[in-house]
Design an enzyme around this catalytic site. Structure first.
Site, PDB file in Angstrom:
ATOM      1  N   HIS A   1       0.874  -1.188   0.000  1.00 16.73           N
ATOM      2  CA  HIS A   1       0.000   0.000   0.000  1.00 16.73           C
ATOM      3  C   HIS A   1       0.910   1.238   0.000  1.00 16.73           C
ATOM      4  CE1 HIS A   1      -2.772   2.933   1.886  1.00 16.73           C
ATOM      5  NE2 HIS A   1      -3.751   2.138   1.506  1.00 16.73           N
TER       6      HIS A   1
ATOM      7  N   ASP B   1       3.028  -4.730   7.836  1.00 15.05           N
ATOM      8  CA  ASP B   1       1.796  -3.959   7.745  1.00 15.05           C
ATOM      9  C   ASP B   1       0.628  -4.932   7.936  1.00 15.05           C
ATOM     10  OD1 ASP B   1      -0.497  -2.713   6.917  1.00 15.05           O
ATOM     11  OD2 ASP B   1       0.337  -1.895   5.068  1.00 15.05           O
TER      12      ASP B   1
ATOM     13  N   GLN C   1      -4.567  -5.261   6.905  1.00 17.36           N
ATOM     14  CA  GLN C   1      -5.598  -6.150   6.345  1.00 17.36           C
ATOM     15  C   GLN C   1      -5.535  -7.547   6.950  1.00 17.36           C
ATOM     16  OE1 GLN C   1      -7.984  -5.157   4.417  1.00 17.36           O
ATOM     17  NE2 GLN C   1      -7.201  -3.191   3.699  1.00 17.36           N
TER      18      GLN C   1
ATOM     19  N   LYS D   1     -10.312  -0.701  10.570  1.00 17.58           N
ATOM     20  CA  LYS D   1     -10.497  -1.873   9.706  1.00 17.58           C
ATOM     21  C   LYS D   1     -10.840  -3.120  10.526  1.00 17.58           C
ATOM     22  CE  LYS D   1      -7.311  -0.098   6.243  1.00 17.58           C
ATOM     23  NZ  LYS D   1      -8.041   0.236   5.022  1.00 17.58           N
TER      24      LYS D   1
ATOM     25  N   CYS E   1      -4.841   2.561  -3.536  1.00 17.89           N
ATOM     26  CA  CYS E   1      -3.554   2.995  -2.956  1.00 17.89           C
ATOM     27  C   CYS E   1      -2.442   1.987  -3.198  1.00 17.89           C
ATOM     28  CB  CYS E   1      -3.665   3.299  -1.467  1.00 17.89           C
ATOM     29  SG  CYS E   1      -4.730   4.666  -1.099  1.00 17.89           S
TER      30      CYS E   1
HETATM   31  N1  PMP Z   1      -1.845  -0.787   4.531  1.00 20.43           N
HETATM   32  C1  PMP Z   1      -2.832  -1.503   3.988  1.00 20.43           C
HETATM   33  C2  PMP Z   1      -2.524  -2.897   3.500  1.00 20.43           C
HETATM   34  C3  PMP Z   1      -4.098  -0.962   3.890  1.00 20.43           C
HETATM   35  O1  PMP Z   1      -5.092  -1.682   3.343  1.00 20.43           O
HETATM   36  C4  PMP Z   1      -4.341   0.345   4.358  1.00 20.43           C
HETATM   37  C5  PMP Z   1      -5.712   0.983   4.248  1.00 20.43           C
HETATM   38  N2  PMP Z   1      -6.302   0.880   2.997  1.00 20.43           N
HETATM   39  C6  PMP Z   1      -3.287   1.041   4.921  1.00 20.43           C
HETATM   40  C7  PMP Z   1      -2.052   0.449   4.988  1.00 20.43           C
HETATM   41  C8  PMP Z   1      -3.464   2.422   5.457  1.00 20.43           C
HETATM   42  O2  PMP Z   1      -4.317   2.406   6.553  1.00 20.43           O
HETATM   43  P1  PMP Z   1      -4.838   3.762   7.184  1.00 20.43           P
HETATM   44  O3  PMP Z   1      -5.409   4.554   6.050  1.00 20.43           O
HETATM   45  O4  PMP Z   1      -5.881   3.315   8.158  1.00 20.43           O
HETATM   46  O5  PMP Z   1      -3.686   4.425   7.841  1.00 20.43           O
END
Ligand code: PMP
Length: 406
Positions: A123, A200, A203, A226, A364
Protein backbone atom coordinates in the site's frame (compact mmCIF):
# COMPACT_ATOMS: atom_id res chain seq x y z
CA UNK A 1 -18.52 -21.19 19.65
CA UNK A 2 -21.33 -21.01 17.09
CA UNK A 3 -21.18 -18.40 14.36
CA UNK A 4 -24.54 -17.02 13.39
CA UNK A 5 -24.37 -14.37 10.73
CA UNK A 6 -27.92 -13.15 11.38
CA UNK A 7 -27.05 -12.52 15.04
CA UNK A 8 -23.88 -10.75 13.98
CA UNK A 9 -25.70 -8.55 11.49
CA UNK A 10 -28.12 -7.53 14.23
CA UNK A 11 -25.20 -6.03 16.10
CA UNK A 12 -24.38 -3.64 13.23
CA UNK A 13 -27.04 -0.93 12.97
CA UNK A 14 -25.67 0.65 9.79
CA UNK A 15 -26.33 -2.51 7.79
CA UNK A 16 -30.08 -2.25 8.28
CA UNK A 17 -30.78 0.62 5.96
CA UNK A 18 -31.53 1.36 2.37
CA UNK A 19 -29.60 3.49 -0.10
CA UNK A 20 -31.44 4.59 -3.24
CA UNK A 21 -34.38 2.61 -1.81
CA UNK A 22 -32.33 -0.61 -2.04
CA UNK A 23 -31.03 -2.66 0.85
CA UNK A 24 -27.45 -1.67 1.52
CA UNK A 25 -24.94 -4.36 0.53
CA UNK A 26 -21.66 -3.24 1.99
CA UNK A 27 -18.72 -4.89 0.22
CA UNK A 28 -16.06 -2.27 0.90
CA UNK A 29 -14.69 -3.73 4.09
CA UNK A 30 -11.04 -3.55 3.08
CA UNK A 31 -11.43 0.24 3.04
CA UNK A 32 -13.14 0.37 6.40
CA UNK A 33 -15.40 -1.86 8.47
CA UNK A 34 -18.69 -1.00 10.10
CA UNK A 35 -19.01 -0.76 13.88
CA UNK A 36 -20.96 -3.06 16.17
CA UNK A 37 -23.40 -1.53 18.64
CA UNK A 38 -21.15 -2.33 21.59
CA UNK A 39 -18.34 -0.19 20.11
CA UNK A 40 -20.79 2.64 19.39
CA UNK A 41 -22.11 2.29 22.96
CA UNK A 42 -18.62 2.61 24.42
CA UNK A 43 -18.03 5.84 22.53
CA UNK A 44 -21.41 7.11 23.65
CA UNK A 45 -20.85 6.09 27.28
CA UNK A 46 -17.44 7.68 27.53
CA UNK A 47 -18.54 10.98 26.04
CA UNK A 48 -21.74 10.97 28.11
CA UNK A 49 -20.25 9.94 31.45
CA UNK A 50 -16.52 9.56 31.78
CA UNK A 51 -14.62 11.89 29.51
CA UNK A 52 -11.54 13.52 31.08
CA UNK A 53 -7.97 13.82 29.87
CA UNK A 54 -5.80 10.89 30.89
CA UNK A 55 -2.52 10.49 32.76
CA UNK A 56 -2.46 13.94 34.28
CA UNK A 57 -5.48 14.18 36.51
CA UNK A 58 -5.98 13.01 40.08
CA UNK A 59 -9.74 13.24 39.83
CA UNK A 60 -12.23 10.41 39.40
CA UNK A 61 -13.00 10.84 35.70
CA UNK A 62 -9.38 11.21 34.70
CA UNK A 63 -8.36 8.11 36.67
CA UNK A 64 -11.23 6.18 35.14
CA UNK A 65 -10.23 7.09 31.57
CA UNK A 66 -6.56 6.41 32.31
CA UNK A 67 -7.34 2.95 33.66
CA UNK A 68 -9.62 2.15 30.72
CA UNK A 69 -6.96 3.28 28.22
CA UNK A 70 -4.26 1.19 29.85
CA UNK A 71 -6.63 -1.74 30.01
CA UNK A 72 -7.25 -1.31 26.26
CA UNK A 73 -3.49 -1.38 25.74
CA UNK A 74 -3.41 -4.73 27.55
CA UNK A 75 -6.25 -5.98 25.35
CA UNK A 76 -4.22 -5.08 22.24
CA UNK A 77 -1.16 -6.74 23.75
CA UNK A 78 -3.08 -9.96 24.34
CA UNK A 79 -4.79 -9.79 20.95
CA UNK A 80 -1.49 -9.87 19.05
CA UNK A 81 0.39 -11.70 21.82
CA UNK A 82 3.02 -9.02 22.45
CA UNK A 83 5.39 -9.75 25.31
CA UNK A 84 4.74 -6.43 27.10
CA UNK A 85 1.99 -3.83 27.06
CA UNK A 86 4.60 -1.06 26.79
CA UNK A 87 5.42 -2.44 23.33
CA UNK A 88 1.99 -1.19 22.19
CA UNK A 89 1.98 2.45 21.04
CA UNK A 90 -1.33 4.07 20.16
CA UNK A 91 -1.24 6.04 16.91
CA UNK A 92 -3.81 7.43 14.47
CA UNK A 93 -3.56 4.33 12.30
CA UNK A 94 -1.35 2.24 10.07
CA UNK A 95 -0.12 5.21 8.08
CA UNK A 96 0.97 7.10 11.16
CA UNK A 97 2.60 3.99 12.63
CA UNK A 98 4.68 3.42 9.49
CA UNK A 99 5.69 7.08 9.38
CA UNK A 100 6.67 6.97 13.04
CA UNK A 101 8.95 3.99 12.50
CA UNK A 102 10.32 5.22 9.16
CA UNK A 103 11.30 8.62 10.51
CA UNK A 104 12.72 7.55 13.86
CA UNK A 105 14.43 4.43 12.49
CA UNK A 106 15.98 6.41 9.65
CA UNK A 107 17.18 9.15 11.98
CA UNK A 108 19.00 6.58 14.07
CA UNK A 109 20.08 3.90 11.61
CA UNK A 110 19.97 5.06 7.96
CA UNK A 111 22.88 6.65 6.19
CA UNK A 112 23.91 7.29 2.61
CA UNK A 113 24.23 4.11 0.55
CA UNK A 114 21.98 2.02 2.80
CA UNK A 115 18.95 0.20 1.44
CA UNK A 116 15.37 -0.32 2.55
CA UNK A 117 13.37 -3.12 0.98
CA UNK A 118 9.64 -3.20 0.28
CA UNK A 119 7.55 -5.43 -1.97
CA UNK A 120 5.64 -4.63 -5.12
CA UNK A 121 2.30 -5.28 -3.43
CA UNK A 122 2.63 -2.61 -0.72
CA UNK A 123 0.00 0.00 0.00
CA UNK A 124 1.24 3.55 -0.61
CA UNK A 125 1.50 4.00 3.13
CA UNK A 126 4.17 1.29 3.26
CA UNK A 127 6.04 2.79 0.30
CA UNK A 128 5.96 6.56 0.49
CA UNK A 129 7.21 7.00 4.10
CA UNK A 130 10.25 4.84 3.22
CA UNK A 131 10.78 6.68 -0.04
CA UNK A 132 10.74 9.98 1.84
CA UNK A 133 13.37 8.91 4.34
CA UNK A 134 15.49 7.30 1.64
CA UNK A 135 15.51 10.61 -0.17
CA UNK A 136 16.35 12.51 2.99
CA UNK A 137 19.24 10.28 4.04
CA UNK A 138 20.59 9.23 0.62
CA UNK A 139 19.45 5.62 0.91
CA UNK A 140 17.89 3.49 -1.78
CA UNK A 141 14.46 1.85 -1.87
CA UNK A 142 14.57 -1.67 -3.31
CA UNK A 143 11.50 -3.53 -4.52
CA UNK A 144 10.85 -7.26 -4.22
CA UNK A 145 8.99 -8.82 -7.12
CA UNK A 146 5.83 -10.86 -7.06
CA UNK A 147 4.51 -13.70 -9.19
CA UNK A 148 1.54 -13.03 -11.49
CA UNK A 149 -0.79 -14.92 -9.13
CA UNK A 150 0.02 -12.38 -6.42
CA UNK A 151 2.52 -14.27 -4.28
CA UNK A 152 5.83 -12.79 -3.25
CA UNK A 153 8.70 -14.09 -5.35
CA UNK A 154 10.91 -15.62 -2.66
CA UNK A 155 13.96 -15.68 -4.95
CA UNK A 156 13.58 -11.95 -5.47
CA UNK A 157 13.02 -11.46 -1.73
CA UNK A 158 16.14 -13.38 -0.77
CA UNK A 159 18.20 -11.71 -3.49
CA UNK A 160 17.25 -8.29 -2.13
CA UNK A 161 18.67 -9.04 1.31
CA UNK A 162 22.28 -7.93 1.47
CA UNK A 163 24.57 -6.21 3.95
CA UNK A 164 23.38 -2.74 2.89
CA UNK A 165 19.76 -3.42 3.83
CA UNK A 166 18.70 -1.83 7.13
CA UNK A 167 15.03 -2.82 7.20
CA UNK A 168 12.46 -4.81 5.20
CA UNK A 169 8.84 -3.65 5.17
CA UNK A 170 6.08 -5.89 3.83
CA UNK A 171 2.39 -6.39 4.17
CA UNK A 172 0.86 -9.35 5.99
CA UNK A 173 -2.21 -9.33 3.71
CA UNK A 174 -2.50 -7.38 0.47
CA UNK A 175 -5.44 -4.98 0.34
CA UNK A 176 -5.67 -5.43 -3.44
CA UNK A 177 -4.69 -9.04 -4.10
CA UNK A 178 -5.86 -10.54 -0.84
CA UNK A 179 -2.61 -12.55 -0.68
CA UNK A 180 -1.77 -13.71 2.82
CA UNK A 181 1.99 -13.58 2.95
CA UNK A 182 3.98 -16.12 4.88
CA UNK A 183 5.22 -13.49 7.28
CA UNK A 184 7.03 -15.99 9.46
CA UNK A 185 9.14 -17.20 6.57
CA UNK A 186 9.79 -13.66 5.30
CA UNK A 187 10.79 -12.51 8.78
CA UNK A 188 13.02 -15.48 9.33
CA UNK A 189 14.81 -14.87 6.00
CA UNK A 190 15.42 -11.26 6.94
CA UNK A 191 16.57 -12.19 10.43
CA UNK A 192 19.10 -14.67 9.05
CA UNK A 193 20.86 -11.55 7.78
CA UNK A 194 20.18 -9.57 10.99
CA UNK A 195 17.71 -7.30 9.17
CA UNK A 196 14.66 -6.14 11.14
CA UNK A 197 11.19 -6.20 9.61
CA UNK A 198 8.10 -4.02 9.73
CA UNK A 199 4.87 -5.82 8.92
CA UNK A 200 1.80 -3.96 7.74
CA UNK A 201 -1.08 -5.76 9.43
CA UNK A 202 -3.83 -3.37 8.26
CA UNK A 203 -5.60 -6.15 6.35
CA UNK A 204 -4.60 -9.05 8.56
CA UNK A 205 -5.69 -8.60 12.17
CA UNK A 206 -9.41 -8.61 11.33
CA UNK A 207 -9.18 -11.83 9.31
CA UNK A 208 -6.52 -14.04 10.76
CA UNK A 209 -4.83 -14.89 14.02
CA UNK A 210 -1.76 -12.72 14.60
CA UNK A 211 0.96 -13.61 17.10
CA UNK A 212 3.79 -11.10 16.87
CA UNK A 213 6.08 -13.24 19.00
CA UNK A 214 5.53 -16.36 16.89
CA UNK A 215 6.14 -14.29 13.75
CA UNK A 216 9.09 -12.66 15.53
CA UNK A 217 8.05 -9.30 14.05
CA UNK A 218 10.20 -6.32 15.00
CA UNK A 219 7.40 -3.90 14.18
CA UNK A 220 3.75 -4.72 13.43
CA UNK A 221 1.22 -2.00 12.61
CA UNK A 222 -2.53 -1.82 12.06
CA UNK A 223 -5.55 0.50 12.05
CA UNK A 224 -8.54 0.31 14.37
CA UNK A 225 -11.13 1.25 11.76
CA UNK A 226 -10.50 -1.87 9.71
CA UNK A 227 -11.22 -4.09 12.71
CA UNK A 228 -14.61 -2.70 13.78
CA UNK A 229 -13.15 0.13 15.89
CA UNK A 230 -13.47 3.87 15.25
CA UNK A 231 -11.34 5.90 12.87
CA UNK A 232 -8.37 7.82 14.24
CA UNK A 233 -6.92 5.06 16.38
CA UNK A 234 -4.23 2.58 15.42
CA UNK A 235 -1.40 0.53 16.77
CA UNK A 236 2.32 0.35 16.49
CA UNK A 237 3.76 -2.77 18.05
CA UNK A 238 7.54 -2.67 18.39
CA UNK A 239 9.87 -5.02 20.20
CA UNK A 240 11.09 -3.34 23.35
CA UNK A 241 14.70 -3.56 22.17
CA UNK A 242 13.83 -1.53 19.06
CA UNK A 243 11.48 0.99 20.62
CA UNK A 244 14.07 1.67 23.33
CA UNK A 245 16.68 2.49 20.70
CA UNK A 246 14.52 4.75 18.56
CA UNK A 247 14.54 8.48 19.27
CA UNK A 248 11.24 10.15 20.19
CA UNK A 249 9.10 11.17 17.22
CA UNK A 250 6.88 14.14 17.97
CA UNK A 251 7.67 16.42 20.89
CA UNK A 252 5.10 17.73 23.34
CA UNK A 253 3.22 16.85 26.49
CA UNK A 254 3.04 13.26 27.79
CA UNK A 255 6.18 12.12 25.99
CA UNK A 256 8.51 13.91 28.41
CA UNK A 257 10.00 13.17 31.80
CA UNK A 258 11.57 16.52 32.78
CA UNK A 259 11.52 19.73 30.76
CA UNK A 260 13.78 22.74 31.21
CA UNK A 261 14.71 25.28 28.59
CA UNK A 262 18.19 23.78 28.54
CA UNK A 263 17.26 20.11 28.23
CA UNK A 264 14.36 17.71 28.11
CA UNK A 265 14.40 14.09 29.17
CA UNK A 266 11.90 11.68 27.74
CA UNK A 267 9.23 9.47 29.20
CA UNK A 268 9.43 5.69 29.29
CA UNK A 269 7.77 3.39 26.74
CA UNK A 270 5.20 3.62 25.31
CA UNK A 271 4.59 7.25 26.29
CA UNK A 272 7.83 8.41 24.63
CA UNK A 273 5.94 7.96 21.33
CA UNK A 274 2.57 9.33 22.41
CA UNK A 275 3.02 13.10 22.39
CA UNK A 276 0.00 15.21 23.22
CA UNK A 277 -3.47 14.12 24.22
CA UNK A 278 -3.96 10.72 22.62
CA UNK A 279 -7.23 9.47 21.17
CA UNK A 280 -7.90 7.69 24.44
CA UNK A 281 -11.61 7.14 23.86
CA UNK A 282 -10.72 5.70 20.46
CA UNK A 283 -8.24 3.40 22.20
CA UNK A 284 -10.89 2.28 24.69
CA UNK A 285 -13.30 1.60 21.81
CA UNK A 286 -10.55 -0.33 20.02
CA UNK A 287 -10.26 -2.53 23.10
CA UNK A 288 -14.00 -3.14 22.89
CA UNK A 289 -13.77 -3.98 19.16
CA UNK A 290 -10.98 -6.48 19.82
CA UNK A 291 -13.07 -8.06 22.58
CA UNK A 292 -15.91 -8.33 20.07
CA UNK A 293 -13.63 -10.11 17.57
CA UNK A 294 -12.20 -12.32 20.29
CA UNK A 295 -15.60 -13.35 21.59
CA UNK A 296 -16.87 -14.00 18.05
CA UNK A 297 -13.78 -16.09 17.34
CA UNK A 298 -11.18 -15.16 14.74
CA UNK A 299 -11.13 -18.73 13.39
CA UNK A 300 -14.91 -18.68 12.90
CA UNK A 301 -14.66 -15.26 11.25
CA UNK A 302 -11.95 -16.52 8.90
CA UNK A 303 -13.90 -19.67 8.00
CA UNK A 304 -17.02 -17.60 7.22
CA UNK A 305 -15.10 -15.06 5.12
CA UNK A 306 -13.16 -17.77 3.29
CA UNK A 307 -16.44 -19.46 2.35
CA UNK A 308 -17.78 -16.14 1.03
CA UNK A 309 -14.63 -15.57 -1.01
CA UNK A 310 -14.70 -19.03 -2.57
CA UNK A 311 -18.40 -18.68 -3.36
CA UNK A 312 -18.03 -15.22 -4.91
CA UNK A 313 -14.88 -16.12 -6.88
CA UNK A 314 -16.55 -19.20 -8.38
CA UNK A 315 -19.55 -17.19 -9.51
CA UNK A 316 -17.58 -14.26 -10.85
CA UNK A 317 -15.28 -16.46 -12.91
CA UNK A 318 -18.27 -17.38 -15.06
CA UNK A 319 -18.45 -13.92 -16.64
CA UNK A 320 -16.86 -13.48 -20.06
CA UNK A 321 -13.72 -11.38 -20.19
CA UNK A 322 -13.23 -11.26 -16.44
CA UNK A 323 -9.83 -11.44 -14.82
CA UNK A 324 -9.36 -11.79 -11.10
CA UNK A 325 -6.29 -9.89 -9.93
CA UNK A 326 -4.78 -11.91 -7.10
CA UNK A 327 -5.13 -15.68 -7.16
CA UNK A 328 -2.68 -16.75 -4.49
CA UNK A 329 -3.58 -20.03 -2.78
CA UNK A 330 -3.54 -18.31 0.62
CA UNK A 331 -6.01 -15.48 0.25
CA UNK A 332 -8.05 -13.27 2.47
CA UNK A 333 -11.56 -12.09 1.58
CA UNK A 334 -10.65 -9.57 -1.10
CA UNK A 335 -11.87 -10.04 -4.65
CA UNK A 336 -10.38 -7.60 -7.17
CA UNK A 337 -11.18 -7.95 -10.84
CA UNK A 338 -11.16 -6.30 -14.22
CA UNK A 339 -13.41 -6.92 -17.19
CA UNK A 340 -12.27 -6.54 -20.80
CA UNK A 341 -13.06 -3.15 -22.30
CA UNK A 342 -15.05 -1.88 -19.33
CA UNK A 343 -13.72 0.74 -16.95
CA UNK A 344 -13.92 -0.30 -13.28
CA UNK A 345 -15.30 3.10 -12.35
CA UNK A 346 -18.39 2.60 -14.53
CA UNK A 347 -19.08 -0.72 -12.84
CA UNK A 348 -18.73 0.84 -9.39
CA UNK A 349 -21.05 3.74 -10.17
CA UNK A 350 -23.78 1.52 -11.58
CA UNK A 351 -23.52 -1.01 -8.76
CA UNK A 352 -23.88 1.83 -6.30
CA UNK A 353 -27.33 2.63 -7.68
CA UNK A 354 -28.39 -0.91 -6.78
CA UNK A 355 -27.33 -0.43 -3.15
CA UNK A 356 -24.00 -2.24 -3.53
CA UNK A 357 -20.87 -0.56 -2.17
CA UNK A 358 -17.67 -1.75 -3.83
CA UNK A 359 -14.43 0.11 -4.36
CA UNK A 360 -12.96 0.98 -7.72
CA UNK A 361 -9.58 2.48 -8.57
CA UNK A 362 -6.06 1.58 -7.56
CA UNK A 363 -6.74 1.09 -3.84
CA UNK A 364 -3.55 3.00 -2.96
CA UNK A 365 -1.43 0.37 -4.71
CA UNK A 366 -0.63 2.23 -7.90
CA UNK A 367 2.73 0.54 -8.59
CA UNK A 368 0.99 -2.84 -8.27
CA UNK A 369 -1.73 -1.83 -10.73
CA UNK A 370 0.91 -0.51 -13.12
CA UNK A 371 2.67 -3.86 -12.94
CA UNK A 372 -0.55 -5.69 -13.81
CA UNK A 373 -1.07 -3.09 -16.56
CA UNK A 374 -4.57 -2.22 -15.39
CA UNK A 375 -5.78 1.31 -14.66
CA UNK A 376 -7.75 0.10 -11.69
CA UNK A 377 -9.83 -2.79 -10.47
CA UNK A 378 -13.25 -3.34 -8.96
CA UNK A 379 -12.77 -4.64 -5.44
CA UNK A 380 -15.38 -6.45 -3.39
CA UNK A 381 -14.15 -7.21 0.11
CA UNK A 382 -16.05 -9.27 2.63
CA UNK A 383 -16.37 -9.08 6.40
CA UNK A 384 -17.91 -11.26 9.06
CA UNK A 385 -21.39 -9.77 8.55
CA UNK A 386 -21.64 -10.43 4.80
CA UNK A 387 -23.83 -13.24 3.50
CA UNK A 388 -24.13 -15.55 0.52
CA UNK A 389 -27.44 -13.88 -0.23
CA UNK A 390 -25.63 -10.56 -0.60
CA UNK A 391 -23.15 -12.18 -2.95
CA UNK A 392 -25.99 -13.62 -5.05
CA UNK A 393 -27.45 -10.13 -5.29
CA UNK A 394 -24.05 -8.67 -6.17
CA UNK A 395 -23.54 -11.23 -8.95
CA UNK A 396 -27.06 -10.68 -10.30
CA UNK A 397 -26.57 -6.92 -10.41
CA UNK A 398 -23.07 -7.20 -11.83
CA UNK A 399 -24.46 -9.26 -14.69
CA UNK A 400 -27.05 -6.56 -15.42
CA UNK A 401 -24.46 -3.79 -15.20
CA UNK A 402 -22.15 -5.61 -17.61
CA UNK A 403 -25.03 -6.06 -20.06
CA UNK A 404 -25.62 -2.33 -19.92
CA UNK A 405 -21.97 -1.47 -20.44
CA UNK A 406 -21.30 -3.89 -23.28
N1 PMP B 1 -1.84 -0.79 4.53
C1 PMP B 1 -2.83 -1.50 3.99
C2 PMP B 1 -2.52 -2.90 3.50
C3 PMP B 1 -4.10 -0.96 3.89
O1 PMP B 1 -5.09 -1.68 3.34
C4 PMP B 1 -4.34 0.34 4.36
C5 PMP B 1 -5.71 0.98 4.25
N2 PMP B 1 -6.30 0.88 3.00
C6 PMP B 1 -3.29 1.04 4.92
C7 PMP B 1 -2.05 0.45 4.99
C8 PMP B 1 -3.46 2.42 5.46
O2 PMP B 1 -4.32 2.41 6.55
P1 PMP B 1 -4.84 3.76 7.18
O3 PMP B 1 -5.41 4.55 6.05
O4 PMP B 1 -5.88 3.31 8.16
O5 PMP B 1 -3.69 4.43 7.84
Amino acid sequence: MSFNVADIRNQFPILHQQVYKKDLVYLDNAATTQKPQRVIDVLDKYYQKYNANIHRGVHFLSSHCTDATESARKTVQEFINAAHSHEIVFTRGTTESVNLVAQTFAEKFIKKGDEIVVTRMEHHSNIVPWQMVCEKYGAELKVVDIHPDGQINMDSFKAALNEKVRLVAFTHVSNTLGTINNVKELTSSAHQQQIPVLIDGAQAVQHTHVDVQAIDADFYVFSGHKIYAPTGIGVLYGKEKWLEQLPPWQGGGEMIDQVTFEKTTFNELPFKFEAGTPNYIGAIALGEALDFVRSTGIDQIKAHEDALLTYAAEKIRQFDGIKIIGEAPEKSSVLSFVIDNIHPYDIGVLLDKTGIAVRTGNHCTQPLHDWYKVPGTVRASFALYNTKKEIDYFIEKLEQVLEMLK
